[in-house]
Design a protein around this motif. Structure first.
Motif, PDB file in Angstrom:
ATOM      1  N   GLU A  29       0.809  -1.230   0.000  1.00 43.24           N
ATOM      2  CA  GLU A  29       0.000   0.000   0.000  1.00 43.24           C
ATOM      3  C   GLU A  29       0.833   1.267   0.000  1.00 43.24           C
ATOM      4  O   GLU A  29       0.293   2.358   0.106  1.00 43.24           O
ATOM      5  N   GLU A  30       2.166   1.139  -0.133  1.00 38.27           N
ATOM      6  CA  GLU A  30       2.968   2.351  -0.234  1.00 38.27           C
ATOM      7  C   GLU A  30       2.623   3.104  -1.530  1.00 38.27           C
ATOM      8  O   GLU A  30       2.785   4.309  -1.622  1.00 38.27           O
ATOM      9  N   TRP A  32      -0.327   3.343  -2.537  1.00 39.46           N
ATOM     10  CA  TRP A  32      -1.703   3.788  -2.328  1.00 39.46           C
ATOM     11  C   TRP A  32      -2.788   2.860  -2.869  1.00 39.46           C
ATOM     12  O   TRP A  32      -2.636   1.661  -2.845  1.00 39.46           O
ATOM     13  N   GLU A  33      -3.851   3.524  -3.366  1.00 42.98           N
ATOM     14  CA  GLU A  33      -5.032   2.782  -3.829  1.00 42.98           C
ATOM     15  C   GLU A  33      -5.080   2.784  -5.357  1.00 42.98           C
ATOM     16  O   GLU A  33      -4.314   3.488  -5.996  1.00 42.98           O
ATOM     17  N   THR A  34      -6.041   2.053  -5.900  1.00 43.81           N
ATOM     18  CA  THR A  34      -6.213   2.090  -7.354  1.00 43.81           C
ATOM     19  C   THR A  34      -7.550   2.738  -7.718  1.00 43.81           C
ATOM     20  O   THR A  34      -8.540   2.589  -7.007  1.00 43.81           O
ATOM     21  N   PRO A  56      -3.121   8.558  -4.027  1.00 44.56           N
ATOM     22  CA  PRO A  56      -3.444   8.622  -2.598  1.00 44.56           C
ATOM     23  C   PRO A  56      -4.857   9.147  -2.324  1.00 44.56           C
ATOM     24  O   PRO A  56      -5.375   8.962  -1.236  1.00 44.56           O
ATOM     25  N   ASN A  57      -5.465   9.830  -3.290  1.00 51.09           N
ATOM     26  CA  ASN A  57      -6.823  10.342  -3.105  1.00 51.09           C
ATOM     27  C   ASN A  57      -7.415  10.640  -4.474  1.00 51.09           C
ATOM     28  O   ASN A  57      -6.711  10.591  -5.491  1.00 51.09           O
ATOM     29  N   MET A  60      -5.852  13.550  -6.652  1.00 50.64           N
ATOM     30  CA  MET A  60      -4.588  13.213  -7.305  1.00 50.64           C
ATOM     31  C   MET A  60      -4.777  12.141  -8.374  1.00 50.64           C
ATOM     32  O   MET A  60      -4.057  12.114  -9.366  1.00 50.64           O
ATOM     33  N   ASN A  82     -12.904   5.129  -7.463  1.00 51.05           N
ATOM     34  CA  ASN A  82     -12.094   4.235  -6.638  1.00 51.05           C
ATOM     35  C   ASN A  82     -12.498   2.780  -6.938  1.00 51.05           C
ATOM     36  O   ASN A  82     -13.686   2.449  -6.927  1.00 51.05           O
ATOM     37  N   ARG A  84     -12.471   0.215  -5.290  1.00 44.81           N
ATOM     38  CA  ARG A  84     -13.229  -0.504  -4.262  1.00 44.81           C
ATOM     39  C   ARG A  84     -14.711  -0.157  -4.304  1.00 44.81           C
ATOM     40  O   ARG A  84     -15.528  -0.852  -3.718  1.00 44.81           O
TER      41      ARG A  84
ATOM     42  N   ALA B 311      10.180   8.129  -0.809  1.00 47.23           N
ATOM     43  CA  ALA B 311       9.387   7.406   0.207  1.00 47.23           C
ATOM     44  C   ALA B 311       8.633   8.368   1.134  1.00 47.23           C
ATOM     45  O   ALA B 311       7.471   8.131   1.463  1.00 47.23           O
ATOM     46  N   ARG B 314       5.474   9.711  -0.531  1.00 46.19           N
ATOM     47  CA  ARG B 314       4.398   8.700  -0.570  1.00 46.19           C
ATOM     48  C   ARG B 314       3.781   8.520   0.816  1.00 46.19           C
ATOM     49  O   ARG B 314       2.571   8.409   0.957  1.00 46.19           O
ATOM     50  N   LEU B 317       1.468  11.388   1.834  1.00 49.64           N
ATOM     51  CA  LEU B 317       0.188  11.449   1.132  1.00 49.64           C
ATOM     52  C   LEU B 317      -0.752  10.308   1.511  1.00 49.64           C
ATOM     53  O   LEU B 317      -1.927  10.313   1.152  1.00 49.64           O
ATOM     54  N   LYS B 318      -0.218   9.337   2.205  1.00 50.49           N
ATOM     55  CA  LYS B 318      -1.024   8.151   2.521  1.00 50.49           C
ATOM     56  C   LYS B 318      -2.118   8.493   3.527  1.00 50.49           C
ATOM     57  O   LYS B 318      -1.869   9.187   4.507  1.00 50.49           O
ATOM     58  N   ARG B 319      -3.323   8.018   3.266  1.00 48.07           N
ATOM     59  CA  ARG B 319      -4.423   8.246   4.211  1.00 48.07           C
ATOM     60  C   ARG B 319      -4.570   7.033   5.116  1.00 48.07           C
ATOM     61  O   ARG B 319      -4.336   5.898   4.684  1.00 48.07           O
ATOM     62  N   ASP B 321      -7.235   5.700   6.130  1.00 48.58           N
ATOM     63  CA  ASP B 321      -8.338   4.802   5.755  1.00 48.58           C
ATOM     64  C   ASP B 321      -8.201   4.243   4.346  1.00 48.58           C
ATOM     65  O   ASP B 321      -9.151   3.716   3.798  1.00 48.58           O
ATOM     66  N   GLN B 322      -7.025   4.380   3.749  1.00 45.56           N
ATOM     67  CA  GLN B 322      -6.910   3.871   2.374  1.00 45.56           C
ATOM     68  C   GLN B 322      -6.958   2.342   2.379  1.00 45.56           C
ATOM     69  O   GLN B 322      -6.618   1.691   3.362  1.00 45.56           O
ATOM     70  N   HIS B 323      -7.368   1.815   1.251  1.00 43.18           N
ATOM     71  CA  HIS B 323      -7.550   0.372   1.195  1.00 43.18           C
ATOM     72  C   HIS B 323      -7.312  -0.092  -0.239  1.00 43.18           C
ATOM     73  O   HIS B 323      -8.085   0.223  -1.132  1.00 43.18           O
ATOM     74  N   TYR B 324      -6.230  -0.814  -0.446  1.00 45.36           N
ATOM     75  CA  TYR B 324      -5.868  -1.263  -1.798  1.00 45.36           C
ATOM     76  C   TYR B 324      -6.833  -2.327  -2.299  1.00 45.36           C
ATOM     77  O   TYR B 324      -7.159  -3.272  -1.587  1.00 45.36           O
TER      78      TYR B 324
END
Lengths: 127, 329
Positions: A29-30, A32-34, A56-57, A60, A82, A84, B311, B314, B317-319, B321-324
């Protein structure tokens, strides 16, 4: 000893050529999300799914989507969603659609009356 | 547009082909035989998944490392238009890496794991990018001939069986056509320029010819394994066929402007219709794969440093509650 590269930008980074950090690993998760990206080429056309960005959001994600999917050619608008938040069917369940092509009563081609009209006209002439 | 035909697969570490459920396997193979695509959440043989991850990941790494030799000349490109074009091309390559990483992710390997394997030297990338771009003419040779070779491979692979990889390649091939054109343009301008410019492009051609001949990998014997990968439409053409196609398309374009190639045996046999050439030094090829090429250490050090130095950004900016979630396609 820093790396002396043919690329002056790399020489300026001052990277130690000997330094090796075997423990350096990216964590899950470094990156972030997709987000799924949808692209609209012209006003009046529909948005089409074009691919994915990591971000990250949402704001962005939109910025990265512009760099990744709108570098050339025409674009009037982009959407991002997102991943998800997308509820997708499973391909294994495609059989729920298997009878759909058979539903000719939902199709204009399912209604053919020309034979009847021609027969009627012919019968009228014969009278 | 950098994916070589050669996908490194360490024979010693390769697991045995796994036994698969015969019913599911038959359905899977029938789907491919009908020309249908396989999509991310479909059932697939373990070896299909493993080979695709390896292939797409190596392709992605090649795009991202390939940006380094080409980027070498951005600051000193001759003129604003050439500089704009080169920046655009290098940005495209990095974009291609991201498209490909996403395609590989759909098979279950995270982008972080792929980058870890790259910077720790576990996964490979195309050998050509371990050679230095010594002059501006190298940019011409890379943009024209390496991109051309990659297009041969990528056009073939875009007709493969895995949906997300095919879709990424379609977009990539479209952008690559600009790379090839701009590379050819720089190449022709140098070749038809002053004697110094012409000598410069000839020198670059001489240095790059062997890495280009290495590009598609050594001759591949039709093993049972290759046969399976071809039936599954993972591998679309043999290394030799792709090399022959490349030579047919591009050697005439080099010769037509009076440049030479450093192989006196290079010629097309009119009887067999096949190109004949001196075998390149395959020992060197394997040495470069092992990490002993002229630029392997620098390429990985730069890649490692940029991950390391980025690093904190990154992380910032990480939240919480983020969830991959694995991308859909």
């Amino acid at each position: 000893m820093n790396i002396q590269s043919l690329d002056p930008r790399i020489t300026r980074l001052g990277i130690d050529a000997e330094e090796k950090n075997p423990d350096q690993t990216l964590q899950r998760e470094e990156h972030w999300e997709t987000y799924q990206v949808f692209h609209q080429k012209k006003r009046g056309e529909k948005h089409s799914s074009v691919g994915v960005v990591h971000a990250p959001n949402a704001e962005m994600a939109l910025l990265f989507a512009k760099e990744q999917y709108a570098r050339r050619g025409e674009t009037v608008n982009l959407w991002i969603v997102n991943t998800r938040d997308v509820l997708a069917m499973n391909y294994d369940d495609y059989d729920v659609f298997s009878t759909t092509p058979e539903k000719m009563y939902r199709d204009p081609a399912g209604y053919k009356v020309n034979d009847k009209i021609a027969a009627y006209k012919k019968a009228q002439l014969d009278v | 547009m950098y994916g070589g035909g050669y996908i490194h697969d360490d024979q010693k570490k390769k697991p045995e082909m796994q036994a698969e459920d015969p019913v599911l396997l038959a359905e899977f193979e029938a789907r491919i035989a009908r020309g249908e695509k396989i999509e991310p959440r479909d059932w697939m043989p373990a070896d299909y998944r493993r080979q695709l991850i390896r292939m797409i990941e190596q392709h992605a790494h090649s795009e991202i490392i390939g940006a380094l030799p080409e980027g070498t000349w951005i600051t000193r490109a001759p003129g604003f238009r050439r500089k704009l074009a080169l920046m655009a091309k290098v940005q495209d390559e990095v974009g291609h890496a991201q498209l490909l990483y996403s395609a590989a992710e759909t098979l279950g390997k995270s982008r972080e794991d792929m980058i870890n394997d790259l910077i720790n030297g576990k996964s490979k990338y195309s050998n050509v990018f371990n050679y230095p771009a010594k002059t501006w003419a190298d940019v011409a040779v890379i943009g024209f001939l390496i991109d051309a070779a990659a297009i041969v491979n990528q056009v073939a692979n875009s007709k493969g069986s895995y949906g997300p990889y095919c879709r990424a390649l379609e977009r990539i091939c479209y952008e690559e056509s600009f790379h090839l054109k701009q590379g050819h343009s720089v190449f022709v301008y140098l070749a038809t320029g002053t004697p110094t410019q012409r000598a410069m492009v000839q020198d670059a051609l001489n240095r790059w010819w062997q890495p280009i001949m290495h590009f598609f990998g050594p001759s591949d014997k039709m093993s049972q394994h290759t046969e399976t990968l071809m039936r599954w439409k993972v591998k679309m053409a043999s290394n030799d066929d792709m090399r022959q196609q490349f030579l047919s398309m591009y050697v005439p374009k080099i010769w037509e402007i009076g440049l030479t190639l450093p192989d006196p045996n290079l010629k097309k046999n009119p009887e067999t219709n096949q190109w004949e050439f001196t075998e390149p030094d395959w020992n060197e090829f394997y040495e470069v794969i092992k990490g002993n090429g002229p630029c392997n250490a620098e390429r990985l050090a730069v890649r490692r440093a940029s991950e390391e130095r980025g690093a904190w950004v990154r992380a910032a900016l990480k939240r919480a509650d983020q969830h991959y979630v694995t991308p859909l396609a």
